[in-house]
Design a protein around this motif. Structure first.
Motif, PDB file in Angstrom:
ATOM      1  N   UNK A 189       0.832  -1.225   0.113  1.00 29.56           N
ATOM      2  CA  UNK A 189      -0.024   0.023  -0.137  1.00 29.56           C
ATOM      3  C   UNK A 189       0.854   1.289  -0.099  1.00 29.56           C
ATOM      4  N   UNK A 190       1.859   1.247   0.748  1.00 28.30           N
ATOM      5  CA  UNK A 190       2.822   2.515   0.906  1.00 28.30           C
ATOM      6  C   UNK A 190       3.402   2.845  -0.519  1.00 28.30           C
ATOM      7  N   UNK A 191       3.985   1.438  -0.975  1.00 28.97           N
ATOM      8  CA  UNK A 191       4.604   1.648  -2.501  1.00 28.97           C
ATOM      9  C   UNK A 191       3.599   2.282  -3.485  1.00 28.97           C
ATOM     10  N   UNK A 192       2.400   1.737  -3.227  1.00 24.07           N
ATOM     11  CA  UNK A 192       1.389   2.170  -4.354  1.00 24.07           C
ATOM     12  C   UNK A 192       1.212   3.482  -4.159  1.00 24.07           C
ATOM     13  N   UNK A 193       0.955   3.963  -2.851  1.00 25.64           N
ATOM     14  CA  UNK A 193       0.558   5.433  -2.679  1.00 25.64           C
ATOM     15  C   UNK A 193       1.708   6.505  -3.122  1.00 25.64           C
ATOM     16  N   UNK A 194       2.873   5.920  -2.933  1.00 28.33           N
ATOM     17  CA  UNK A 194       4.024   6.926  -3.441  1.00 28.33           C
ATOM     18  C   UNK A 194       4.213   6.712  -4.676  1.00 28.33           C
ATOM     19  N   UNK A 195       3.886   5.510  -5.516  1.00 25.72           N
ATOM     20  CA  UNK A 195       4.049   5.638  -7.042  1.00 25.72           C
ATOM     21  C   UNK A 195       3.105   6.708  -7.481  1.00 25.72           C
ATOM     22  N   UNK A 196       1.809   6.449  -6.956  1.00 29.00           N
ATOM     23  CA  UNK A 196       0.672   7.377  -7.685  1.00 29.00           C
ATOM     24  C   UNK A 196       0.973   8.823  -7.296  1.00 29.00           C
ATOM     25  N   UNK A 197       1.294   9.053  -5.981  1.00 23.79           N
ATOM     26  CA  UNK A 197       1.633  10.336  -5.559  1.00 23.79           C
ATOM     27  C   UNK A 197       2.812  10.929  -6.366  1.00 23.79           C
ATOM     28  N   UNK A 198       3.708  10.433  -6.493  1.00 21.66           N
ATOM     29  CA  UNK A 198       4.878  11.212  -7.539  1.00 21.66           C
ATOM     30  C   UNK A 198       4.421  11.119  -8.893  1.00 21.66           C
ATOM     31  N   UNK A 199       3.684  10.155  -9.343  1.00 20.02           N
ATOM     32  CA  UNK A 199       3.406  10.272 -10.839  1.00 20.02           C
ATOM     33  C   UNK A 199       2.501  11.356 -11.355  1.00 20.02           C
ATOM     34  N   UNK A 200       1.493  11.623 -10.211  1.00 20.35           N
ATOM     35  CA  UNK A 200       0.357  12.586 -10.717  1.00 20.35           C
ATOM     36  C   UNK A 200       0.790  13.985 -10.828  1.00 20.35           C
ATOM     37  N   UNK A 201       1.869  14.471 -10.378  1.00 22.56           N
ATOM     38  CA  UNK A 201       2.452  15.728 -10.870  1.00 22.56           C
ATOM     39  C   UNK A 201       3.027  15.954 -12.284  1.00 22.56           C
ATOM     40  N   UNK A 202       3.967  14.863 -12.739  1.00 28.18           N
ATOM     41  CA  UNK A 202       4.389  15.069 -14.120  1.00 28.18           C
ATOM     42  C   UNK A 202       3.080  14.564 -15.055  1.00 28.18           C
ATOM     43  N   UNK A 203       2.370  13.903 -14.755  1.00 24.68           N
ATOM     44  CA  UNK A 203       1.225  13.442 -15.787  1.00 24.68           C
ATOM     45  C   UNK A 203       0.261  14.602 -15.847  1.00 24.68           C
ATOM     46  N   UNK A 204      -0.032  15.378 -14.712  1.00 26.38           N
ATOM     47  CA  UNK A 204      -0.912  16.671 -14.791  1.00 26.38           C
ATOM     48  C   UNK A 204      -0.401  17.537 -15.534  1.00 26.38           C
ATOM     49  N   UNK A 205       0.614  17.849 -15.512  1.00 24.36           N
ATOM     50  CA  UNK A 205       1.385  18.860 -16.632  1.00 24.36           C
ATOM     51  C   UNK A 205       1.370  18.331 -17.901  1.00 24.36           C
TER      52      UNK A 205
END
Length: 211
Positions: A189-205
């Motif tokens: 769960x921690x790994x998934x949250x961090x993965x999504x949490x970091x990817x959401x910024x570049x993908x949003x841009x």
């Protein structure tokens, strides 16, 4: 290895939360970036605490790598001849490859990340721009290849964490047959949250949600 890994996981969580400031606009994100450099003023000079945190992080990375190398040498010395008859399971083989080759991939990704958003060597806006402008320019749609680099790097971080966090629980003596499943779920769960949490910024841009 477990302790240095814990330091890096703590950094990742704080770093991810800080990155989310970009969704509150340029002023909020730039203010956060400025605050990182002025923490402790006027008691300590400009950038002192940030530099100390960076030194601790670099030492943690070096110690983590040294621990991995040292443990690999110990394992090799303790078993100079491979076992016969019992093959390594798919799960063990997966974990070995993720932690070994994933670690090398992560090191290359860290170097790129530093050159990009810390030293601005490969960032299109360079040092003259604001932190917000650099992030937006970096992950612009026409530079999707940069976003792809971050996707690969962050996914490798997640896979590394998934196994590494669970291993740390075991190393620190926190795992038991009763809580093994819960700790595996926590690590995943921690790994998934961090993965999504970091990817959401570049993908949003890249997809125009942040500009």
């Amino acid at each position: 290895m477990a302790v240095s890994g814990a330091v890096m996981v703590t950094f990742l969580v704080l770093h991810m939360i800080g990155n989310w400031k970009i969704f509150f606009g340029a002023e909020s994100f730039n203010h956060y970036a400025h605050w990182l450099r002025t923490m402790g003023e006027p008691v300590v000079p400009y950038r002192t605490l940030l530099t100390l945190l960076e030194v601790v992080l670099v030492l943690s990375v070096v110690l983590h790598m040294w621990s991995a190398w040292s443990l690999a040498r110990r394992a090799s010395a303790a078993r100079p001849v491979k076992y016969h008859g019992k093959k390594k399971s798919h799960a063990q083989g997966y974990a070995t490859h993720i932690m070994r080759y994933g670690g090398i991939t992560l090191l290359l990704f860290i170097i790129w990340h530093l050159l990009d958003l810390t030293f601005f060597v490969v960032n299109p806006k360079g040092s003259a721009a604001t932190p917000y402008e650099r992030v937006v320019a970096d992950f612009a749609p026409e530079r999707f290849w940069v976003t792809a680099i971050y996707i690969v790097g962050v996914v490798m971080v997640g896979l590394h964490l998934r196994h590494g966090v669970w291993s740390a629980f075991q190393t620190l003596g926190l795992r038991s047959p009763r809580n093994d499943r819960a700790l595996r779920l926590l690590a995943g769960g921690l790994a998934l949250v961090l993965t999504i949490g970091f990817l959401i910024v570049p993908l949003s841009v890249t997809f125009g949600l942040v500009s």
